[in-house]
Design an enzyme around this catalytic site. Structure first.
Site, PDB file in Angstrom:
ATOM      1  N   TYR E 172       0.835  -1.202   0.000  1.00  9.60           N
ATOM      2  CA  TYR E 172       0.000   0.000   0.000  1.00  9.60           C
ATOM      3  C   TYR E 172       0.869   1.250   0.000  1.00  9.60           C
ATOM      4  O   TYR E 172       1.156   1.806   1.055  1.00  9.60           O
ATOM      5  CB  TYR E 172      -0.867   0.029   1.264  1.00  9.60           C
ATOM      6  CG  TYR E 172      -1.993  -0.978   1.309  1.00  9.60           C
ATOM      7  CD1 TYR E 172      -2.378  -1.706   0.195  1.00  9.60           C
ATOM      8  CD2 TYR E 172      -2.706  -1.178   2.493  1.00  9.60           C
ATOM      9  CE1 TYR E 172      -3.410  -2.613   0.253  1.00  9.60           C
ATOM     10  CE2 TYR E 172      -3.748  -2.085   2.557  1.00  9.60           C
ATOM     11  CZ  TYR E 172      -4.098  -2.798   1.433  1.00  9.60           C
ATOM     12  OH  TYR E 172      -5.130  -3.695   1.502  1.00  9.60           O
ATOM     13  N   ILE E 204       1.007 -11.298  -3.319  1.00  3.71           N
ATOM     14  CA  ILE E 204       1.023  -9.845  -3.212  1.00  3.71           C
ATOM     15  C   ILE E 204      -0.401  -9.345  -3.286  1.00  3.71           C
ATOM     16  O   ILE E 204      -1.176  -9.772  -4.145  1.00  3.71           O
ATOM     17  CB  ILE E 204       1.861  -9.231  -4.358  1.00  3.71           C
ATOM     18  CG1 ILE E 204       3.309  -9.728  -4.262  1.00  3.71           C
ATOM     19  CG2 ILE E 204       1.787  -7.709  -4.332  1.00  3.71           C
ATOM     20  CD1 ILE E 204       4.102  -9.539  -5.555  1.00  3.71           C
ATOM     21  N   LYS E 205      -0.717  -8.442  -2.385  1.00  7.32           N
ATOM     22  CA  LYS E 205      -2.059  -7.882  -2.383  1.00  7.32           C
ATOM     23  C   LYS E 205      -1.953  -6.393  -2.662  1.00  7.32           C
ATOM     24  O   LYS E 205      -1.237  -5.667  -1.962  1.00  7.32           O
ATOM     25  CB  LYS E 205      -2.700  -8.140  -1.002  1.00  7.32           C
ATOM     26  CG  LYS E 205      -4.182  -7.842  -0.948  1.00  7.32           C
ATOM     27  CD  LYS E 205      -4.409  -6.457  -0.430  1.00  7.32           C
ATOM     28  CE  LYS E 205      -5.880  -6.165  -0.269  1.00  7.32           C
ATOM     29  NZ  LYS E 205      -6.099  -4.821   0.293  1.00  7.32           N
ATOM     30  N   VAL E 206      -2.644  -5.947  -3.694  1.00  3.98           N
ATOM     31  CA  VAL E 206      -2.634  -4.517  -4.034  1.00  3.98           C
ATOM     32  C   VAL E 206      -4.062  -4.022  -4.231  1.00  3.98           C
ATOM     33  O   VAL E 206      -5.011  -4.806  -4.323  1.00  3.98           O
ATOM     34  CB  VAL E 206      -1.829  -4.239  -5.336  1.00  3.98           C
ATOM     35  CG1 VAL E 206      -0.354  -4.583  -5.149  1.00  3.98           C
ATOM     36  CG2 VAL E 206      -2.411  -5.022  -6.499  1.00  3.98           C
TER      37      VAL E 206
END
Lengths: 307, 307, 307, 307, 307
Positions: E172, E204-206
Site C-alpha cells: 500500500y 502480493i495484495k494490491v
C-alpha cells in the site's frame, strides 16, 4: 563456470527442493577441471596424514609433506576438488584461492586410539571462511558410536545446507557385527551408501565392494542372478542403494597397489554407473609426473575416452 | 481440507488443551486420502532401508529404490500419509509438495550395530522446511538406553508441539528383561502404548500383540476371562492402555507374508477398535499394481466396507 | 484461595527465604480441598501406569484407564492434588483447568528395563503450560545412577523455584548396598527423606518405614529406647530427619491390600506427625464409590476427625 | 479453588485453544474472593504512585504509602486481585503469599516526562517468582509510540501465555489525533478495547466511555438509534467491540469523586454487561473502613445484590 | 489436499528453489475451497477492526463483532483463506482447526495515530501455533517509515520461509511524495507490487489501480498506447510488475459500495490475469446470506463461470 551442460543439469535435477546455494556449490564441483560438465567427479582426498600418520602417508614422496603440494597436484591434474582436514586446507586456501573447489573434511580419526569414532575437527564457519564448496563427514555404520556420528552429521549437514554448502559423506561401515571382510561386502557397502543418502548427503563416498554378502538375513535378497561376480554389477547395485542413482556416489581406490588392478577397478566403477573416483594414496604417494599420468588415465576412463 | 466430519471432530476432542496448530496438523492427516473423514488412518512407512538395509527392503521390487516411488504409491493408493527418514522425504517433498501429508521419522537405527538405541537424524526445523504434518520417534521401552530415548522424544515432542506439528511414537519394547517373544506379548505391547501416551504422543504405532503375557507380575491382571485368545480382544486392551481409546493407535503389519493372514490381522485390528494400519514392506515389496490392490483391501476393511 | 489458616501460615514459615511464588504454590496445595487449611495433604498419584504397566494398574477398575477418571476422582474426593506424568495431566488439564492443583511427575521409570534410573519426561515449561503448582522427581538413593538423578533433580528444582513452582521429591532408596527389605528400613527411609530435604525439596514423599535398621553403622544411633516398634515413633523419626519436621513429608500407602491395615498405617502416620498421605493404587484400583469412602476415611484421620 | 461454577466455565469457554495453564490462572482470578464464581471481577490497581507521584496518590490516606496496606485492603474487601508494579508487589508478596491473586503491572509511565510512552519495568520471570496469576500492560492507541508499545505487549504476552499467565491490557487511547475529551469518547474507548483483544489480551481494562463520538469517519456507524446516551448502552457497545462479549472487560472508576456518581457508573457497567470494575484511588485514598464499605457496595452491584 | 491440478502445479513452478514446506503451504491455500485447483484465490481479510475501529467495521452487521463469524463465513462461502490479526485468529483457530487455511496478519496500524507505520503484532511462532499456512505483512512504500517496514518484512519473511510458511505482502504505497489519489495510481500500484516481489513475497495484495500516472518521470513509460483506460489493461500491467505474472497477485475491493461496480471491477481483474480477490468489508458488512451471494458471484467470475 560456463554454461551448465545437460549432464550437470540432470544431476542437479536430483536435488530438487534443495536450496539454490547448495545447487550452486554442487554445480561448482561439477563444472570444474577436466571432468567439468560430464556429471562425474574425480577428487583428491588428503586426510591420510590424520588417519594413518604422516610417514605412512607421505614418506614415499616427501614433497607431499607440504600441504601446497596437494593443491598444486589437484589443479595441475584438472581434478574436480581437493578434500582435506582444516589445517591442510588452511595452509593453501589463500594462495590457491579460486583455483580448485575445496571440500573441508570436518571429522577425523587417527590410528593411535582404539575407539571407532571420529572427532569433529572443523565447523561450517571454517568451511565458509576457507571458501569451500562442500563439507565432508565420515560415518562408521555399525560401530558402537555410530548413532553419535549420525547426529553430528545431521547437525553439520543442516547448518551446511542453510549456508549453501554441499554435504559429502564418507560411508565406512565397521565395528558392531562387522569383521574386516564384512566392511567391504556388497550388502554392507550398499547399506552404508543408503544410510548416507537417508542422512541427507549430496555426495556419497564408499569403498569398491567385494562380492561377499555379509549379513545372513540379506543373502536371500542377492540371489537374483544379477551376477554380482562382476564389479560393474556390484557398482550398479550400490547406485540402486543411493536412491536409484539419484545421488552422486564416488568410489575410493583403497590402499596403493598395482596400477593395472586399480585402473581395472575404475573401469568397473565407470561401467557400473558410478559417478567417479576419489584417489588419494595412489596419487600423492608416487612422484609428481607419475601421479599426473595416473590421474590422467582415471579421468579418461570416467570421461569415456578410454578405449 | 474440506469440512471436518463428526468422526474427525470426535478424534480432535480427545486432544483438548493442545495447540490449535497441532489439531490442524492432525486434521490434515485425518482428512486426507480415502480414509479422509473416517477418523482412521492408513500410513505408508519407509524406514526399512535404514533399519534393515536397502536390498532386504527393496530388492523384491527394485522400483522402490527410488524415493519418489513411495510418494507416488502413497498418493495413488489414497493413503493418509507417508512416513520416512530425512533423506527420503527430502528427495520427493518438492516434487510432491502438497499432495500427501508427510511424517518425518526423526530417529533411526540400523541392523549393523549391536546397541539397542537410535540416532536422532532430523530436527523439527527439518520437518517444517519439508512441509511435514508430524514428526515421529521410535522408543525401545526396556532397553538399556530407553531413558535416553524417552528424553529425546520429550525434547522433540515439546518443540514439535510448539510449532504446530503432531507427534507420532513407534513403541517397540525390546531389550532389558524382554526376549524376542516378549516383544509382542499383549502386556508388553499395551505397556509400550501406555508409555507412548504418557510421553505425550498424539499417534501411537505398535505391533499387533500375541496372546502371550510376558511379565510374571502382570499375569493376574489378565485373568479376567476377557478372551485374549481373540485378536480383537487384544486390540481392545491395547486401546484401553492408550487412555481408554482417546489416543490414535495404529498397528503395523510386520514382515511381508501371506496376504490372507495379513488381512485377517487387519480385520482383527478393525474389530478391536484400532485406528488403522501402517503397512510398509507388505506394500512396497510387491509390484505396484498388487500393492495398490492390497492397500485397497486394507482401506476397505478400516472403512467398514469389507463384508 | 481463601484466607490462610494459622496451620498453613505455620507451614509456610518453614520456607522463609523461598521465593513468594513458591510459597503461593505451596499455599495453593495446602488450601485446596477437604484438607484445605489443615496444614496436611492427601494426594492422588497416578504414575503406576508408567512404573508397572497399564493392566497391573488399571485392570481392577477399567474406568481408570481414562486419564480424566483420576481428575474426577481427586476433585470429587476433595483431595489436595493430583500427581501424574506429562501425558496423563495433558489429557485432562484443559477440561479440569482450575479445579484441582496439579503436580507434574517429571521423571519416570518402567518395569521392563533392568537399569535403576529414571527418564526426565517433562520440563518446567511443561508444568507451567499445564498450570501445575509443583513439579515432582523420584530419586533412588543408593542406586548406581543416584548422583545423576540428584543432579537432574537439582537442575529441575532450581528452574522450578525460579518460576514459582514447588518441588516434590519421591525418595525411594534402592540398589547399591540395599536389598528389598532395606528399602523400607527405618534408617534408610529417614536417610532418603533427609537427602531429599538437602536437595531442596519442599515436599518429601517416602514409604512407611519398618522397624528394621539396615545399615550396621547406624544401629548404635537407634539404641536410644525410643520404641521404634511403634509406627508413630518411626514416623516421628522420619520427621526429625526432614529438618526436625520443618519440611512437608507425606507417606505412601504402598500396594493395595487390606483396608484395616492400611488405615491403621495412616493413623500411625498421623500420630507420628506425618503431614499426610499419598494414596494411589488403594484408591483408583477399586470402584469409584468405594474409593471415595476410603479416601474419606483417610482424610478424616489426617483431619483428626477419626475417633 | 473450589469447583468451578457454570458462570466461570462459560467465561473459560471463550478462551478455547488457549493453554491449560492460562485457563487455570484465569480460573484463579475468577474463583477468588467475594466475586468468586460469578464470572465477574473487582480488582484493586495501585500504580498511581508511579503514574502521578506518591503524594498525589497517598497523602489523603497516609497508611497507603505502605505497600502492605494494599494487600491487606484487597484481602479484607474480598477483591479478585491486586494489580501493581514490581516493587510494590515484591514488598508484600512474601507476607501475603497465597492470599490474593496478583497481577504484575509490567509497564509504567510517570507524570514528569512529556513522551506518551511507558517503560517495561518487569518481566514474566518476575511475575512467576512473585506468584502472580497475570501480567498487565498499558497501551496508548493513537500515541506516536503506540506501535512500539504494541510490540512490547506482543512479546510479553507471548512469553506470559507460554508460562501459564493470563494477560491484562489497560487500553488508554491518547495522543495522535486525540484530544483529552476524545480519550473517553465512546468510539475511541471501543476502539481501544478492540485493539487490546486483537493483541491477544485475556482481560481488557478501559475507562467508562462518554457519549462523544470523536472520529468524524465513525459518526455514521453510531447513528443506529441505539441510545448511546445511556451508559449501559455504551457499555454494551464496548462489550461488542471486545469480540462480542467474549473477552473479560473491566471498567475503571477514574479519578476520586462523589460516591453516588461513582456507584451509578458501576451500576451502568453492570447493566451494560461489563465484567467488573477496577477501583484504585476511590478505594485507597479514603480511610480503611470507608474503603471497605465502598468496595462492598461495588461488589454487591456486580453480584446483582444491589436493589 | 487432493491431487494437485495442472493450474496449481503451474503456480508452484514459479517458486522453484523455494523450500518444499512453503510450496506445501501455497498448495494448501490453492487447493482449498471452491477456488481449489484453479490457481486463483479469494480471501477474506478481517483486519479492518484494527485499521478503522470496530464500529466502522462491524456496526452494519453486528454479528461480525464475533471473531467466529468470520471463520464461519469464510468456510461457508468456500473461500481460500481467512486473514486476520493474532487475537481474532486465536479466538477461532481451535474451534475451526483444520477447516480453513489461515493467514496471520502480523503487522497492523490504526486510524487513531498520525504516524504512517505499523506495529509487528505477531510472530512466526504464533502463526505455527495457530496452524496458519501463511504470514502477512503490510508495507507502505513511500512513507517515512517504509525502510523500517521493509526490514521487518524481510526478517519475518526469512523466518517464515525457514519454517515452511508462505509470505503475503499487502503493498500500500502512501506518504512521502504521494497524495491520496497517487496511492492508487497505476504506476504507483505497479511499483508497490514490484517492491513486494523484490522483498520475497509469495502472494502480493494490491489495490485496484486507476488510470492515473502519478510520478512525472514515469509518464513516458506509459505512453505505449496499451490502453490503460481499460481496467484489464491496467491489471495486466500490474501482473507484469509482479515478475511478469510469476507471483500470485490478488486485488482488494476497497470500501463497501455498489455491487455492480464492485463486480465489474472483479471482472476486470479476472480479464487482466489477476490471481483473485481479497474481499473484506464488502463481505462481512452485509447480512450473512447477502454476503454468501456476493462471494458466490466473485468466485464464479474468477472461475470463469460468469457469463
Amino acid at each position: 563456470m560456463t554454461q551448465l551442460t545437460p549432464a550437470v543439469r540432470n544431476v542437479l535435477s536430483w536435488y530438487d527442493g534443495e536450496r539454490p546455494g547448495v545447487k550452486a556449490s554442487l554445480a561448482r564441483l561439477l563444472m570444474h577441471g577436466r571432468m567439468g560438465g560430464s556429471g562425474k567427479l574425480v577428487i583428491l582426498p588428503v586426510d591420510q596424514g590424520f588417519e594413518h600418520g604422516p610417514a605412512r602417508s607421505f614418506a614415499g614422496n616427501p614433497a607431499a609433506y607440504d600441504p601446497r603440494y596437494h593443491f598444486a597436484l589437484a589443479i595441475k591434474a584438472g581434478l574436480s576438488a581437493l578434500a582435506a582436514p582444516l589445517g591442510l586446507l588452511a595452509a593453501g586456501a589463500d594462495h590457491y584461492a579460486g583455483e580448485i573447489p575445496l571440500i573441508l573434511k570436518a571429522n577425523n580419526a587417527n590410528s593411535l586410539g582404539t575407539v571407532k569414532d571420529e572427532a569433529v575437527t572443523a565447523s561450517i564457519r571454517d568451511a565458509l571462511e576457507l571458501g569451500c564448496s562442500a563439507i565432508g563427514y565420515t560415518i562408521y555404520p555399525g560401530s558402537d558410536r555410530q548413532y553419535d556420528m549420525f547426529e553430528e552429521v545431521r547437525a553439520g549437514a543442516a547448518e551446511a545446507r542453510a549456508n549453501g554448502l554441499a554435504v559429502v559423506v564418507w560411508a565406512y561401515p565397521r565395528g558392531g557385527q562387522l569383521d574386516g571382510k564384512a566392511e567391504t561386502a556388497l550388502d554392507v557397502v550398499a547399506y552404508g551408501a543408503h544410510i548416507a543418502a537417508l542422512l541427507g548427503a549430496h555426495i556419497i563416498k564408499v569403498k569398491v565392494p567385494t562380492s561377499l554378502i555379509a549379513e545372513p538375513e540379506a543373502k536371500a535378497s542377492y540371489s537374483d542372478g544379477a551376477g554380482y561376480g562382476h564389479l560393474s554389477s556390484r557398482i550398479e547395485h550400490v547406485m540402486q542403494a543411493a536412491f536409484n542413482g539419484r545421488r552422486l556416489v564416488i568410489f575410493s581406490g583403497g590402499p596403493a597397489r598395482d596400477d593395472a588392478a586399480m585402473l581395472a577397478e575404475v573401469r568397473g566403477v565407470h561401467r557400473g554407473g558410478g559417478h567417479g573416483s576419489i584417489i588419494g594414496r595412489n596419487a600423492f604417494q608416487r612422484p609428481h609426473e607419475e601421479a599426473l599420468k595416473l590421474l590422467d588415465r582415471v579421468i579418461a576412463i570416467h570421461l569415456g575416452e578410454d578405449a
